[in-house]
Design a protein around this motif. Structure first.
Motif, PDB file in Angstrom:
ATOM      1  N   PHE A   1      24.079   6.610  -0.047  1.00 40.88           N
ATOM      2  CA  PHE A   1      23.502   6.849  -1.368  1.00 40.88           C
ATOM      3  C   PHE A   1      22.127   6.200  -1.450  1.00 40.88           C
ATOM      4  CE2 PHE A   1      24.073   6.927  -6.171  1.00 40.88           C
ATOM      5  CZ  PHE A   1      24.300   8.298  -6.236  1.00 40.88           C
TER       6      PHE A   1
ATOM      7  N   LEU B   1      20.132  -3.324  -9.804  1.00 39.91           N
ATOM      8  CA  LEU B   1      19.442  -2.346  -8.965  1.00 39.91           C
ATOM      9  C   LEU B   1      17.954  -2.654  -8.822  1.00 39.91           C
ATOM     10  CD1 LEU B   1      21.183   0.890 -10.291  1.00 39.91           C
ATOM     11  CD2 LEU B   1      21.450  -0.108  -8.013  1.00 39.91           C
TER      12      LEU B   1
ATOM     13  N   ILE C   1      22.062  -1.684  -3.920  1.00 37.71           N
ATOM     14  CA  ILE C   1      23.147  -0.705  -3.990  1.00 37.71           C
ATOM     15  C   ILE C   1      24.496  -1.388  -3.787  1.00 37.71           C
ATOM     16  CG2 ILE C   1      24.183   1.316  -2.881  1.00 37.71           C
ATOM     17  CD1 ILE C   1      21.417   2.382  -2.341  1.00 37.71           C
TER      18      ILE C   1
ATOM     19  N   LEU D   1      28.729   2.744   0.157  1.00 32.36           N
ATOM     20  CA  LEU D   1      27.819   3.428  -0.752  1.00 32.36           C
ATOM     21  C   LEU D   1      26.375   3.263  -0.288  1.00 32.36           C
ATOM     22  CD1 LEU D   1      27.788   5.117  -3.338  1.00 32.36           C
ATOM     23  CD2 LEU D   1      27.229   3.035  -4.586  1.00 32.36           C
ATOM     24  N   LYS D   2      26.018   2.086   0.204  1.00 38.10           N
ATOM     25  CA  LYS D   2      24.652   1.850   0.681  1.00 38.10           C
ATOM     26  C   LYS D   2      24.307   2.782   1.841  1.00 38.10           C
ATOM     27  CE  LYS D   2      23.677  -2.014   2.866  1.00 38.10           C
ATOM     28  NZ  LYS D   2      23.362  -3.450   3.118  1.00 38.10           N
TER      29      LYS D   2
ATOM     30  N   THR E   1      28.346   8.900  -8.421  1.00 43.69           N
ATOM     31  CA  THR E   1      28.032   8.901  -6.990  1.00 43.69           C
ATOM     32  C   THR E   1      28.527  10.165  -6.299  1.00 43.69           C
ATOM     33  OG1 THR E   1      30.077   7.733  -6.381  1.00 43.69           O
ATOM     34  CG2 THR E   1      28.137   6.388  -6.891  1.00 43.69           C
TER      35      THR E   1
ATOM     36  N   ARG F   1      27.359  -1.939  -6.698  1.00 40.70           N
ATOM     37  CA  ARG F   1      28.669  -1.319  -6.476  1.00 40.70           C
ATOM     38  C   ARG F   1      29.803  -2.331  -6.674  1.00 40.70           C
ATOM     39  NH1 ARG F   1      30.766   3.729  -6.904  1.00 40.70           N
ATOM     40  NH2 ARG F   1      32.228   4.232  -5.244  1.00 40.70           N
TER      41      ARG F   1
ATOM     42  N   ASN G   1      20.009  13.320  -7.021  1.00 42.20           N
ATOM     43  CA  ASN G   1      21.188  12.602  -6.525  1.00 42.20           C
ATOM     44  C   ASN G   1      21.169  12.426  -5.006  1.00 42.20           C
ATOM     45  OD1 ASN G   1      21.997  15.125  -5.526  1.00 42.20           O
ATOM     46  ND2 ASN G   1      24.112  14.895  -6.205  1.00 42.20           N
TER      47      ASN G   1
ATOM     48  N   TYR H   1      20.904   6.109  -7.462  1.00 46.49           N
ATOM     49  CA  TYR H   1      21.750   5.196  -8.230  1.00 46.49           C
ATOM     50  C   TYR H   1      21.064   4.813  -9.546  1.00 46.49           C
ATOM     51  CZ  TYR H   1      25.585   1.748  -8.497  1.00 46.49           C
ATOM     52  OH  TYR H   1      26.713   1.034  -8.841  1.00 46.49           O
ATOM     53  N   LYS H   2      19.773   4.514  -9.473  1.00 52.26           N
ATOM     54  CA  LYS H   2      19.039   4.155 -10.685  1.00 52.26           C
ATOM     55  C   LYS H   2      19.074   5.293 -11.703  1.00 52.26           C
ATOM     56  CE  LYS H   2      15.723   0.893  -8.676  1.00 52.26           C
ATOM     57  NZ  LYS H   2      14.282   0.638  -8.409  1.00 52.26           N
TER      58      LYS H   2
ATOM     59  N   ASN I   1      22.801   5.986 -13.091  1.00 51.15           N
ATOM     60  CA  ASN I   1      23.180   4.913 -13.997  1.00 51.15           C
ATOM     61  C   ASN I   1      22.443   5.040 -15.329  1.00 51.15           C
ATOM     62  OD1 ASN I   1      24.260   2.140 -14.680  1.00 51.15           O
ATOM     63  ND2 ASN I   1      22.074   1.652 -14.584  1.00 51.15           N
TER      64      ASN I   1
ATOM     65  N   GLN J   1      23.868  -3.026 -14.602  1.00 47.30           N
ATOM     66  CA  GLN J   1      23.669  -2.281 -13.363  1.00 47.30           C
ATOM     67  C   GLN J   1      22.181  -2.100 -13.059  1.00 47.30           C
ATOM     68  OE1 GLN J   1      26.281   0.001 -11.233  1.00 47.30           O
ATOM     69  NE2 GLN J   1      26.864  -2.128 -11.532  1.00 47.30           N
TER      70      GLN J   1
END
Length: 333
Positions: A228, A172, A179, A224-225, A47, A183, A84, A233-234, A237, A168
């Protein structure tokens, strides 16, 4: 935040045979001008981003003027893994994130370095996902990396890592609040039962029935939501399970025994994600064929996230590596 700079990469061939017509690679540069000082490449974690020092810098304790990675002496480069979201533009990989591998990202980073006229680096360093990326960057061009420093990381995805990546990914792709929910699970991988129990001691928030640990986890998910993207995130991960420097190559020792790069493996004794036993085994294997391989261990109750918490220990580990380079240069000058 220091201004982002961009490198345009065209017609990039992925490891799976597909081609990306265009990939924007965003980065930040700190310290000395390119071409005037040794280069340190810092790779961010899952992250994280390129903002490694300065305002809101996530490694301010280690990078900056007169710090361990001294920006009055080194040129420091930090790339953002494409997708990212830190560049805050419309480019994302949500529709095809599974096409990408860590090896693709390592090759993209080298494309970036070459476009900046950087042909060799003093060090590639990174924690967690960033450390895995550092391993791959080194194997791609070992003659161009003087020091490899993977922290709380590994050169391959173990079955344990792959299993947690699957969990994860399921969260997701199937949760109503993906998210935040992902997390919650991730934070318990990054810490330890001892760390959590010691910190919260079954305490509650005021007179409410909510436990402090529940509030802490919920807040981490919300934070984080708010900063990010789901697509990011997908992708990040997914990249974790593609980590394997031996894929399509020789075995581990055959790959590394001829590499002259100094390898400094840094583990965390309570890491439940990239477990220290794997790092010790890596060191023992390498130590049988290489002289310049070193094992360091952070002692912490906090688990995987200790590389973002135990700065005093990490500084003590890194200081000899970076100070030696500075001292040698001062002598030769």
């Amino acid at each position: 935040m220091k201004n982002l700079e961009k490198i345009d990469i065209f017609n990039f061939d992925l490891e799976n045979g597909k081609q990306k017509p265009y990939i924007p690679l965003f980065f930040q540069q700190f310290g000395q001008a390119i071409g005037s000082a040794p280069v340190v490449v810092v790779n961010h974690a899952l992250t994280g981003n390129s903002n490694i020092t300065g305002e809101n810098g996530w490694w301010n304790d280690l990078i900056g003027e007169n710090k361990i990675i001294d920006t009055t002496y080194f040129t420091v480069i930090a790339f953002n893994i494409p997708g990212n979201g830190y560049d805050d533009n419309l480019y994302n990989l949500i529709s095809n994130y599974q096409d990408f591998t860590i090896r693709d990202m390592a090759r993209i980073f080298w494309e970036g370095l070459f476009s900046l006229k950087i042909d060799a680096v003093f060090s590639v360093i990174g924690g967690s996902l960033g450390g895995a990326l550092a391993w791959e960057m080194t194997v791609l061009f070992p003659e161009k990396v003087e020091n490899l420093i993977p922290i709380a990381s590994d050169w391959k995805a173990t079955d344990w890592v792959i299993a947690n990546v699957l969990i994860q990914d399921q969260i997701l792709n199937n949760s109503n609040d993906p998210i935040a929910d992902a997390r919650l699970h991730a934070m318990l991988l990054y810490r330890t039962p001892q760390s959590i129990n010691q910190r919260f001691q079954r305490s509650k928030k005021g007179n409410l029935s909510v436990f402090q640990i529940e509030n802490w986890l919920t807040n981490h998910g919300l934070k984080l939501k708010n900063r990010f993207r789901l697509s990011a995130y997908k992708l990040m991960n997914h990249l974790l399970k593609t980590n394997d420097i031996t894929r399509g190559r020789k075995d581990f020792l055959s790959i590394l025994k001829e590499i002259k790069t100094s390898i400094h493996v840094v583990a965390v004794d309570t890491d439940y994600f990239f477990i220290p036993d794997e790092n010790r085994e890596t060191h023992n294997l390498l130590n049988s064929t290489k002289e310049n391989v070193y094992y360091h261990e952070i002692k912490s109750i906090h688990g995987h996230d200790a590389f973002l918490i135990e700065f005093a220990q990490l500084a003590q580990i890194l200081a000899p590596i970076f100070n030696k380079q500075k001292q040698q240069s001062y002598v030769s000058a």
